[in-house]
Design a protein around this motif. Structure first.
Motif, PDB file in Angstrom:
ATOM      1  N   UNK A 104       4.217  -0.693   0.945  1.00  0.00           N
ATOM      2  CA  UNK A 104       3.469  -1.831   0.830  1.00  0.00           C
ATOM      3  C   UNK A 104       2.088  -1.487   1.355  1.00  0.00           C
ATOM      4  N   UNK A 105       0.967  -2.114   1.148  1.00  0.00           N
ATOM      5  CA  UNK A 105      -0.337  -1.733   1.695  1.00  0.00           C
ATOM      6  C   UNK A 105      -0.176  -1.952   3.107  1.00  0.00           C
ATOM      7  N   UNK A 106      -0.750  -1.538   4.123  1.00  0.00           N
ATOM      8  CA  UNK A 106      -0.644  -1.493   5.420  1.00  0.00           C
ATOM      9  C   UNK A 106      -0.795  -2.952   6.104  1.00  0.00           C
ATOM     10  N   UNK A 107      -1.506  -3.643   5.427  1.00  0.00           N
ATOM     11  CA  UNK A 107      -1.846  -5.172   6.024  1.00  0.00           C
ATOM     12  C   UNK A 107      -0.363  -5.807   6.088  1.00  0.00           C
ATOM     13  N   UNK A 108       0.433  -5.727   4.804  1.00  0.00           N
ATOM     14  CA  UNK A 108       1.453  -6.585   4.583  1.00  0.00           C
ATOM     15  C   UNK A 108       2.676  -5.926   5.114  1.00  0.00           C
ATOM     16  N   UNK A 109       2.616  -4.441   5.456  1.00  0.00           N
ATOM     17  CA  UNK A 109       3.829  -3.859   5.490  1.00  0.00           C
ATOM     18  C   UNK A 109       4.371  -3.955   6.882  1.00  0.00           C
ATOM     19  N   UNK A 110       5.911  -4.446   6.845  1.00  0.00           N
ATOM     20  CA  UNK A 110       6.582  -4.773   8.223  1.00  0.00           C
ATOM     21  C   UNK A 110       6.418  -3.565   9.066  1.00  0.00           C
ATOM     22  N   UNK A 111       6.734  -3.941  10.215  1.00  0.00           N
ATOM     23  CA  UNK A 111       6.813  -2.623  11.241  1.00  0.00           C
ATOM     24  C   UNK A 111       7.895  -1.906  11.049  1.00  0.00           C
ATOM     25  N   UNK A 112       8.229  -0.730  11.638  1.00  0.00           N
ATOM     26  CA  UNK A 112       9.503   0.158  11.336  1.00  0.00           C
ATOM     27  C   UNK A 112      10.476  -0.642  11.927  1.00  0.00           C
ATOM     28  N   UNK A 113      10.404  -1.263  12.906  1.00  0.00           N
ATOM     29  CA  UNK A 113      11.639  -1.835  13.525  1.00  0.00           C
ATOM     30  C   UNK A 113      12.011  -2.999  12.638  1.00  0.00           C
ATOM     31  N   UNK A 114      11.093  -3.811  12.185  1.00  0.00           N
ATOM     32  CA  UNK A 114      11.412  -4.741  11.063  1.00  0.00           C
ATOM     33  C   UNK A 114      12.079  -4.402   9.956  1.00  0.00           C
ATOM     34  N   UNK A 115      11.304  -3.377   9.522  1.00  0.00           N
ATOM     35  CA  UNK A 115      12.099  -2.554   8.150  1.00  0.00           C
ATOM     36  C   UNK A 115      13.679  -2.342   8.654  1.00  0.00           C
ATOM     37  N   UNK A 116      13.780  -1.671   9.642  1.00  0.00           N
ATOM     38  CA  UNK A 116      15.456  -1.298   9.776  1.00  0.00           C
ATOM     39  C   UNK A 116      16.119  -2.583   9.807  1.00  0.00           C
ATOM     40  N   UNK A 117      15.479  -3.715  10.471  1.00  0.00           N
ATOM     41  CA  UNK A 117      16.348  -4.963  10.311  1.00  0.00           C
ATOM     42  C   UNK A 117      16.633  -5.520   9.223  1.00  0.00           C
ATOM     43  N   UNK A 118      15.377  -5.354   8.270  1.00  0.00           N
ATOM     44  CA  UNK A 118      15.756  -5.941   6.847  1.00  0.00           C
ATOM     45  C   UNK A 118      16.759  -5.087   6.320  1.00  0.00           C
ATOM     46  N   UNK A 119      16.577  -3.578   6.293  1.00  0.00           N
ATOM     47  CA  UNK A 119      17.799  -2.864   5.824  1.00  0.00           C
ATOM     48  C   UNK A 119      19.116  -3.298   6.162  1.00  0.00           C
TER      49      UNK A 119
END
Lengths: 242, 298, 304
Positions: A104-119
């Protein structure tokens, strides 16, 4: 989110694969595209995803009111699940699922901790909570297909498109996964279109079934309607033969 | 292993012939090499490996081969991609051309490259210092003095330098990368790229995150092969290198000059070292290939 | 890029025109590269091939014909030149059939049977490809040379191997050793052995099965292996240079003769001889493309 298909045609060279297709899928609906091989059902699904493009001229595809007919696949971001999974074999299961978030483009990209959570949430939803560190080649076919589904869902797609999702699986796993998918759909209520050549699958899973033959829509209806009142010989034959 | 009866005949005959022939042509001479290099004892190896001229030649062989492998890796992947994915007129001819270094005798390649990059050669003229300036002055009617001053110092010595050696090794190594990478690109699943696109990756992201990691092990394996071939290469290099001891003398050439001085033990020791090196490189390339096979297994 | 996501096409008179433009600009397949990328890749790779492959080849012919046809033809009246051509042909004529027979035998046992040490055998067959040509020559010098393992014995019996034809042939055989085997083996493996087994059950014996079934089946890759082997045999420089001793009119093959001429600044003769080998290389590439095409077709037909 609804999908509206208006008078779409598609030629590959001289062969006319789709002829003047019009179809509307309502928000939250689960619709099956059923037909024999060569009926154009996969081509239609790929056109909806932006992996193929319809002929120029009239005809349009609309996702909830905004036209996407000639948008490239990457801008359209339809959740697409392939028959042979098409997982990234060099990435772990978790990285596969996070892929759509990472690009995702940097503006809308979730933080890496949020990414881990989503995964992790998605891994739990597909009932593979412990499998994040594995590689796709270490999973069974059914598990791979669920990972492919989670990967498609991670980016919150407007629609979910499944191309013969159970085609590469054996009969027993097929049945289990079919039931699981229905429950899963009821819990997330995402507009879903799936392609199949297996009428049991279509009738058991779908709210409505679209029967395609020779590049044309032969009949659209609820499973019961199709069984009771086939509109033409093609539909009657097709349902009979299976 | 239990003796199995084979349906097809000729197992013993073909295997026996293969092993006999192999022993005469390959194994016996290697035994001679091992025997000769052991005759000099450990001292000959230590003296070989501490000889400054040997070390200089090995270092030169390794660095030039390394740079050549890098260049081959870059252009090899681009070419393999173009040949597999794009359609353009002459694609088949180019595909066939890639094998030219396999078919063209190294001596022919050697004199051709040397003449091409010599200070008065087609390319050497442009690359040598002041070459670009001369080109500019002869092409433009009223040369701009500022541009002339800018171009004047640009250029380098291509032939008779380590750059020349690298150029010859690039020529030799190129097909190894293309022919290793090409089948991998051919075998890439288009669906995987489509999946990436549907997840919102643009073409560039798809390339870096999906395609590149998939073809990387194969590329490295091809580059290792190119490197291994380059370390031992002789024919195409001797003409363009200039053969100055300590400067442009590659390891295989040093073996030849030791033989010409009747220093058989010294030649054998250096030959043995080169042999071990090429064996290690081959082993490393095989490891890379099997790593690749494991990862792409479905 | 941001505009794409919010794409809404106008309706009305301009609609059709706008649609065609939109299709041309936006509707790029997910697996095809953008134009700028295609252009960059093509310019870089074609440029590379031009500089490294086309220019050297063109230069060989340009230099060979620098002083015209007559000068070119005159080169081949020189005795040393004609001798080198005959020697090269002689060497190839001995080395190529030897390696062809070996390649067929090796392919037969590696492709059709399972046995202990097969992996090792495959590695040993490949080995000569990765040995420096100079080392390939060196090992024969160390075996047969005056100072070598068998040197004193050979000297006693007055047999000359090094600095003579046998040495040149042996080192050529060594460097061209794997070519036929490594081309034929995968083809034989891919085509399977059902046809051979069928022939045997029909009462054919081993040899006639081999000649009537196997050889016709693999003929294209066999031809490919042989021409590759031949190209390398005629063009080998490093290994032959070590064992030949550079004796004019006796042990100079074409590549060695090219070296001698080039180092004597006789550029037209050097490139004239080189042009013959370059022509051979081009011919090899043509035959290679044709035979791989036929071999692939045979494989496809077998798969159907």
């Amino acid at each position: 989110m609804s999908i509206k298909i208006d008078h779409i045609s598609k030629d590959f060279g001289k062969t006319n694969v789709l002829k003047d297709i019009s179809l509307q899928v309502e928000t939250g609906e689960l619709v099956a595209l059923l037909g024999p091989s060569g009926s154009g059902k996969t081509t239609l699904l790929r056109i909806i995803a932006g992996l193929e493009f319809p002929n120029e001229g009239e005809g349009a595809i609309t996702f909830h009111g905004s036209e996407v007919t000639f948008q490239s696949a990457y801008a359209r971001k339809a959740g697409f699940v392939f028959q042979h999974y098409a997982l990234f074999n060099h990435m772990t299961v978790a990285d596969n699922i996070a892929f759509g978030l990472k690009v995702m483009p940097r503006r809308s990209r979730p933080s890496s901790t949020r990414q881990k959570q989503i995964v992790q949430e998605l891994l739990e939803k597909i009932q593979l909570p412990e499998y994040g560190r594995r590689f796709p080649t270490q999973l069974s076919g059914g598990q791979r297909q669920r990972v492919a589904l989670a990967r498609a869902l991670a980016v919150n797609p407007q629609v979910l498109l499944l191309d013969e999702p159970f085609g590469a699986l054996d009969a027993k796993v097929r049945k289990e996964l079919r039931r699981w998918l229905r429950e899963f759909h009821d819990s997330i209520k995402l507009t879903t279109l799936f392609v199949t050549h297996d009428q049991d699958e279509a009738f058991e899973l779908a709210d409505r079934v679209v029967i395609l033959g020779d590049g044309e829509i032969q009949q659209i209806g609820k499973p019961d309607e199709l069984r009771d009142k086939p509109v033409n010989e093609f539909v009657a034959d097709f349902i009979e033969v299976e | 292993m239990a003796r199995t009866r084979h349906v097809l005949p000729g197992f013993r005959l073909s295997l026996g012939y293969t092993i006999t022939y192999l022993s005469i042509i390959v194994l016996a001479p290697f035994a001679a090499l091992a025997w000769k290099s052991s005759r000099g004892g450990v001292e000959i190896f230590t003296s070989t490996l501490t000889d400054k001229r040997v070390l200089a030649s090995l270092e030169l062989s390794f660095t030039t081969s390394f740079y050549a492998a890098l260049v081959c890796g870059f252009f090899g992947v681009l070419t393999a991609w173009a040949l597999e994915r794009y359609s353009f007129p002459g694609r088949r001819i180019l595909d066939a051309m890639v094998d030219l270094p396999f078919a063209l005798p190294t001596a022919v390649a050697g004199i051709a490259l040397c003449t091409l990059y010599a200070p008065n050669g087609w390319l050497g003229k442009i690359l040598s210092p002041g070459g670009l300036k001369n080109l500019y002055v002869s092409w433009v009617e009223t040369p701009n003095q500022w541009v002339v001053n800018l171009l004047e110092p640009i250029g380098f010595k291509a032939a008779y330098s380590s750059t020349g050696i690298t150029i010859a090794l690039i020529f030799i190594g190129f097909p190894f990368v293309v022919r290793t990478v090409q089948p991998i690109i051919q075998g890439l699943s288009l669906e995987v790229e489509e999946a990436a696109a549907c997840l919102g990756a643009n073409r560039w992201q798809t390339f870096w995150r999906v395609i590149f990691p998939t073809i990387l092990p194969g590329t490295l394996a091809g580059m290792t092969l190119a490197f291994g071939r380059a370390v031992g290469e002789y024919g195409s290099v001797v003409f363009i290198s200039g053969n100055m001891p300590f400067k442009t003398e590659i390891a295989p050439l040093l073996i030849v000059s030791r033989l010409e001085q009747y220093n058989y033990n010294g030649a054998a020791a250096l030959g043995f070292i080169l042999l071990v090196i090429s064996f290690l490189i081959l082993l490393f390339s095989n490891l890379l290939q099997s790593w690749n096979n494991k990862r792409t297994a479905r | 890029m941001a505009g794409i996501a919010q794409l809404n096409l106008p309706s009305g008179e301009d609609a059709t025109r706008a649609r065609i433009i939109a299709r041309n600009q936006l509707a790029r397949r997910a697996t095809s590269d953008p134009l700028w990328m295609k252009a960059t890749v093509l310019i870089l790779s074609l440029g590379f091939l031009f500089v490294f492959f086309v220019l050297p080849l063109a230069l060989v012919f340009q230099e060979a014909f620098r002083k015209g046809w007559e000068a070119y033809l005159k080169v081949f009246e020189d005795r040393a030149t004609t001798h080198s051509i005959w020697l090269t042909l002689k060497v190839a004529l001995i080395a190529v059939p030897l390696n062809t027979v070996f390649g067929l035998a090796a392919a037969w046992c590696v492709a059709h049977f399972r046995f202990r040490g097969k992996q090792l055998l495959s590695v040993l067959i490949e080995l000569p490809l990765w040995v420096s040509p100079v080392v390939a020559g060196l090992i024969y010098v160390l075996l047969f040379g005056r100072q070598g393992l068998l040197g004193p014995w050979l000297f006693e019996k007055d047999i000359k191997i090094i600095f003579a034809l046998p040495g040149i042939v042996l080192s050529t055989v060594f460097v061209t050793f794997p070519f036929v085997a490594r081309v034929v083996t995968p083809q034989l493996q891919a085509l399977g052995r059902a046809e051979e087994e069928a022939a045997l059950t029909l009462g054919a014996n081993g040899w006639s099965t081999f000649w009537r079934v196997t050889v016709p089946k693999i003929k294209w890759s066999l031809i490919y292996g042989i021409i590759l082997c031949n190209a390398r045999a005629m063009g080998e420089f490093g290994a032959v240079s070590v064992v030949s001793g550079h004796i004019r009119n006796q042990t100079n093959t074409m590549p060695l003769h090219i070296e001698v001429l080039y180092n004597e600044y006789q550029f037209v003769p050097a490139f004239a001889v080189a042009s013959l080998l370059a022509l051979l290389a081009l011919l090899t590439l043509v035959i290679k493309s044709a035979t791989t095409w036929f071999a692939d077709r045979a494989l496809r037909n077998a798969a159907l």
